[in-house]
Design a protein around this motif. Structure first.
Motif, PDB file in Angstrom:
ATOM      1  N   VAL A  11      15.376  11.329  -1.278  1.00 28.06           N
ATOM      2  CA  VAL A  11      15.244  11.659  -2.700  1.00 28.06           C
ATOM      3  C   VAL A  11      13.965  11.012  -3.223  1.00 28.06           C
ATOM      4  O   VAL A  11      13.851   9.781  -3.244  1.00 28.06           O
ATOM      5  CB  VAL A  11      16.462  11.160  -3.513  1.00 28.06           C
ATOM      6  N   GLY A  12      13.016  11.846  -3.624  1.00 24.84           N
ATOM      7  CA  GLY A  12      11.713  11.343  -4.088  1.00 24.84           C
ATOM      8  C   GLY A  12      10.649  11.677  -3.062  1.00 24.84           C
ATOM      9  O   GLY A  12      10.481  10.961  -2.070  1.00 24.84           O
ATOM     10  N   GLY A  14       7.346  11.739  -3.276  1.00 24.96           N
ATOM     11  CA  GLY A  14       6.013  11.297  -3.679  1.00 24.96           C
ATOM     12  C   GLY A  14       5.304  10.677  -2.484  1.00 24.96           C
ATOM     13  O   GLY A  14       5.603  10.979  -1.325  1.00 24.96           O
ATOM     14  N   ARG A  42       7.468  20.967  -5.343  1.00 22.83           N
ATOM     15  CA  ARG A  42       6.785  19.970  -4.507  1.00 22.83           C
ATOM     16  C   ARG A  42       7.578  19.732  -3.216  1.00 22.83           C
ATOM     17  O   ARG A  42       7.007  19.689  -2.130  1.00 22.83           O
ATOM     18  CB  ARG A  42       6.644  18.665  -5.290  1.00 22.83           C
ATOM     19  N   GLN A  85       4.178   1.903  -9.720  1.00 20.56           N
ATOM     20  CA  GLN A  85       3.625   0.760 -10.446  1.00 20.56           C
ATOM     21  C   GLN A  85       2.203   1.072 -10.925  1.00 20.56           C
ATOM     22  O   GLN A  85       1.406   1.616 -10.157  1.00 20.56           O
ATOM     23  CB  GLN A  85       3.577  -0.394  -9.450  1.00 20.56           C
ATOM     24  N   LEU A  94       9.035  -2.154 -14.548  1.00 21.68           N
ATOM     25  CA  LEU A  94       9.407  -0.776 -14.221  1.00 21.68           C
ATOM     26  C   LEU A  94      10.906  -0.522 -14.349  1.00 21.68           C
ATOM     27  O   LEU A  94      11.370   0.612 -14.378  1.00 21.68           O
ATOM     28  CB  LEU A  94       9.073  -0.475 -12.755  1.00 21.68           C
ATOM     29  N   VAL A 101      16.504   6.978 -14.024  1.00 22.90           N
ATOM     30  CA  VAL A 101      16.253   7.893 -12.901  1.00 22.90           C
ATOM     31  C   VAL A 101      17.390   7.760 -11.872  1.00 22.90           C
ATOM     32  O   VAL A 101      17.929   8.754 -11.381  1.00 22.90           O
ATOM     33  CB  VAL A 101      14.881   7.572 -12.249  1.00 22.90           C
ATOM     34  N   ILE A 105      20.504  10.312 -10.037  1.00 25.91           N
ATOM     35  CA  ILE A 105      20.481  10.563  -8.583  1.00 25.91           C
ATOM     36  C   ILE A 105      21.786  10.113  -7.915  1.00 25.91           C
ATOM     37  O   ILE A 105      22.432  10.879  -7.201  1.00 25.91           O
ATOM     38  CB  ILE A 105      19.286   9.818  -7.929  1.00 25.91           C
ATOM     39  N   ALA A 121      13.972   2.180  -1.821  1.00 28.67           N
ATOM     40  CA  ALA A 121      12.606   1.618  -1.780  1.00 28.67           C
ATOM     41  C   ALA A 121      11.996   1.497  -3.172  1.00 28.67           C
ATOM     42  O   ALA A 121      11.002   0.794  -3.352  1.00 28.67           O
ATOM     43  CB  ALA A 121      11.707   2.484  -0.909  1.00 28.67           C
ATOM     44  N   THR A 122      12.560   2.201  -4.154  1.00 28.59           N
ATOM     45  CA  THR A 122      11.996   2.195  -5.508  1.00 28.59           C
ATOM     46  C   THR A 122      11.943   0.773  -6.076  1.00 28.59           C
ATOM     47  O   THR A 122      12.897   0.006  -5.925  1.00 28.59           O
ATOM     48  CB  THR A 122      12.870   3.077  -6.432  1.00 28.59           C
ATOM     49  N   LEU A 150       8.364  -5.162   4.267  1.00 17.48           N
ATOM     50  CA  LEU A 150       6.922  -4.899   4.287  1.00 17.48           C
ATOM     51  C   LEU A 150       6.130  -6.209   4.150  1.00 17.48           C
ATOM     52  O   LEU A 150       5.153  -6.433   4.867  1.00 17.48           O
ATOM     53  CB  LEU A 150       6.571  -3.933   3.145  1.00 17.48           C
ATOM     54  N   HIS A 178      11.187  -9.024  -3.642  1.00 14.37           N
ATOM     55  CA  HIS A 178       9.978  -8.297  -3.247  1.00 14.37           C
ATOM     56  C   HIS A 178       9.125  -8.273  -4.507  1.00 14.37           C
ATOM     57  O   HIS A 178       9.243  -7.380  -5.334  1.00 14.37           O
ATOM     58  CB  HIS A 178      10.321  -6.882  -2.778  1.00 14.37           C
ATOM     59  N   ILE A 235       4.826   0.849   3.646  1.00 11.13           N
ATOM     60  CA  ILE A 235       6.247   0.912   3.275  1.00 11.13           C
ATOM     61  C   ILE A 235       6.929   2.075   4.004  1.00 11.13           C
ATOM     62  O   ILE A 235       8.085   1.958   4.425  1.00 11.13           O
ATOM     63  CB  ILE A 235       6.446   0.976   1.735  1.00 11.13           C
TER      64      ILE A 235
END
Ligand code: NAD
Length: 314
Positions: A11-12, A14, A42, A85, A94, A101, A105, A121-122, A150, A178, A235
């Motif tokens: 999901v996502g 980008g 997309r 970010q 954020l 969001v 989901i 990961a967001t 990471l 993180h 990442i």
């Protein structure tokens, strides 16, 4: 989790999501990959693009753009949707935007009958992982954040350069958030079983160099964002590595964001710690023998995370 077909729902779509998808394809880590994004066009375009590379890959992965109903039989739902970010923006700033969001989901994912693992990961990833756990009602060991995986890879790479050894021969971790309050417990940083602080004397390296490395790790994301607007390859590879450990039931140790329930003296918080990862998620949190000062830094980092979660408005 089922044995047989390995299915990932992403999901996502980008930069982070697609770097991960590209790594999955190149490493042949699953059999089915469904791409989901608010921007359906997309997701469709990304599926087409990846499918056109299939003939050059090492497997026959089924890749398609889909919706939340496709998550029902997935082994892992990976979430990298959200707002990236901005230069100079802290990860915690954020949070409020990304919580809304996640509501849109996680609820349809769980409604699909999904019974696998969440990988988040967001950013701010530790808090978003906790939010995912709360929204889904899943057992905490089935909800995993990329945490300091990471950052730990960045640390091992830099230590490898500093001592001129293969990073895979370095065993060192970044712990905690993180983000800005993360830290390196140097008492636990080893090169072939030798603490790196001791090796500095023996190998003619300045021990202040280690402090510079820690600072470089902490500020790496800011520098990359300043230079190229976002970070995504590193990442994406970290997420692929975590996926391999989970789907392969590896019992490998990786520093992910996991719920602490008394370990390191902490409760009610998700933070980056070394964990044994298997098909069922987090099998075990590995407790390192931290010094008193390191224990304090870890507690402070957890407190930062707890406060930002508690500061959230519904
Ligand atoms: P991006 O803007 O390129 O992609 C975000 C995607 O999410 C877009 O395709 C957007 O359409 C989608 N999206 C937004 N709202 C959605 C919704 N409600 N439902 C479904 N899809 C939605 O951002 P990016 O560079 O890929 O970064 C994604 C996230 O990953 C950010 O939060 C970023 O901070 C984070 N990140 C984390 C790490 C880490 O170590 N954990 C490293 C780098 C980036």
């Amino acid at each position: 989790m089922k044995i047989g077909k390995r299915k990932v729902a992403l999901v996502g779509c980008g930069m982070v999501g697609m770097s991960y998808a590209y790594a999955l394809l190149n490493q042949n880590l699953c059999d089915e990959l469904v791409l989901i994004d608010l921007d359906k066009k997309r997701a469709e375009g990304e599926a087409m693009d990846l499918n056109h590379g299939l003939a050059f890959s090492g497997g026959n992965m089924k890749i398609f753009a889909g919706g939340y109903a496709d998550c029902g039989d997935a082994d892992i739902v990976v979430i990298c949707a959200g707002v990236a970010q901005k230069p100079g923006e802290s990860r915690l700033a954020l949070l409020q935007r990304n919580r809304a969001v996640f509501k849109s989901i996680v609820e349809p994912v769980t409604a699909s009958g999904f019974g696998g693992l969440f990988l988040v990961a967001t950013n701010p990833v530790d808090v978003m992982t906790r939010i995912t756990c709360q929204l889904s009602g899943f057992a905490p060991q089935r909800v995993i954040g990329t945490g300091t995986a990471l950052d730990t890879a960045r640390l091992r790479y830099l230590l490898g350069e500093y001592f001129d050894v293969d990073p895979r021969s370095i065993h060192a971790y970044v712990l905690g958030e993180h983000g800005d309050s993360e830290f390196v417990p140097w008492s636990q940083a080893l090169l072939a079983t030798r603490p790196v602080r001791q090796l500095c004397d023996d190998w003619g390296r300045r021990s202040q160099g280690l402090d510079q490395i820690e600072e470089e790790v902490r500020t790496a994301a800011y520098k990359i964002i300043e230079a190229k607007k976002a970070t995504y390859y590193g990442i994406g590879m970290a997420m692929a590595r975590i996926t391999r450990a989970l789907l392969g039931d590896e019992h490998s140790v990786l520093t992910v964001s996991a719920r602490l329930n008394g370990q390191y003296g902490q409760q009610d918080v998700f933070a980056g710690v070394p964990c044994v990862l298997c098909r069922d998620g987090v099998k075990q949190v590995v407790e390192l023998a931290l010094t008193e000062a390191e224990q304090k830094r870890f507690a402070d980092s957890c407190q930062t995370l707890r406060e930002s979660y508690q500061g959230l408005e519904d």
